[in-house]
Design a protein around this motif. Structure first.
Motif, PDB file in Angstrom:
ATOM      1  N   GLY A  14      56.737 -91.339  50.670  1.00  0.00           N
ATOM      2  CA  GLY A  14      55.461 -91.018  51.304  1.00  0.00           C
ATOM      3  C   GLY A  14      55.190 -91.906  52.502  1.00  0.00           C
TER       4      GLY A  14
ATOM      5  N   ASN B 299      56.608 -85.744  51.850  1.00  0.00           N
ATOM      6  CA  ASN B 299      55.664 -85.430  50.775  1.00  0.00           C
ATOM      7  C   ASN B 299      56.209 -84.276  49.943  1.00  0.00           C
ATOM      8  OD1 ASN B 299      54.718 -82.835  51.833  1.00  0.00           O
ATOM      9  ND2 ASN B 299      53.614 -84.028  53.369  1.00  0.00           N
ATOM     10  N   ARG B 300      55.470 -83.867  48.946  1.00  0.00           N
ATOM     11  CA  ARG B 300      55.953 -82.839  48.018  1.00  0.00           C
ATOM     12  C   ARG B 300      56.183 -81.486  48.684  1.00  0.00           C
ATOM     13  NH1 ARG B 300      53.830 -82.947  43.404  1.00  0.00           N
ATOM     14  NH2 ARG B 300      52.626 -84.828  43.628  1.00  0.00           N
TER      15      ARG B 300
END
Length: 132
Positions: free
Chosen positions: A79, A84-85
């Protein structure tokens, strides 16, 4: 009393620092002196701690399609590096370089670089883009 409390604090800080640094050795699982290149289709991106994982369908050195498990940094560390996801999604065509696992049949790799061919997104070529 203050000296005792200070000494206890120093000892506790030292011990907790050792525990944070006491991480498993990647050399036990991966050949850190070797590099492989995996090019294929991303199947799954698990953005989590302590390590994230990428699953990729790609051929092995004999041309046989395999499901590769690529170990990456933790969510907190990535991050801070702009990942990020939602950075990767199933179906992305990726090229990954990394250290191969010591057990060849496991098709495991420790991520060194990643490139998504559709837009040129990359990780691992810029300063600070690494994990431990």
């Amino acid at each position: 009393m203050k000296r005792r409390l200070l000494a206890l604090f120093v000892v506790a800080t030292f011990i907790s620092g050792i525990q944070l640094y006491a991480h498993h050795s990647f050399a036990a699982t991966y050949h850190e002196d070797r590099t492989v290149k995996i090019e294929g289709t991303l199947v799954q991106f698990q953005f989590r701690n302590p390590h994230s994982f990428v699953q990729v369908d790609a051929p092995d050195d004999k041309g046989v399609m395999q499901r590769w498990g690529i170990e990456w940094g933790g969510a907190g560390q990535l991050g801070g590096q702009g990942v990020n996801r939602y950075t990767l999604k199933a179906g992305d065509h990726v090229i990954i370089t990394g250290n191969p696992g010591r057990t060849v049949e496991d098709h495991r790799v420790r991520m060194v670089t990643l490139k998504r061919t559709s837009d040129g997104f990359g990780w691992g070529q810029e300063k600070g883009q690494t994990f431990d």
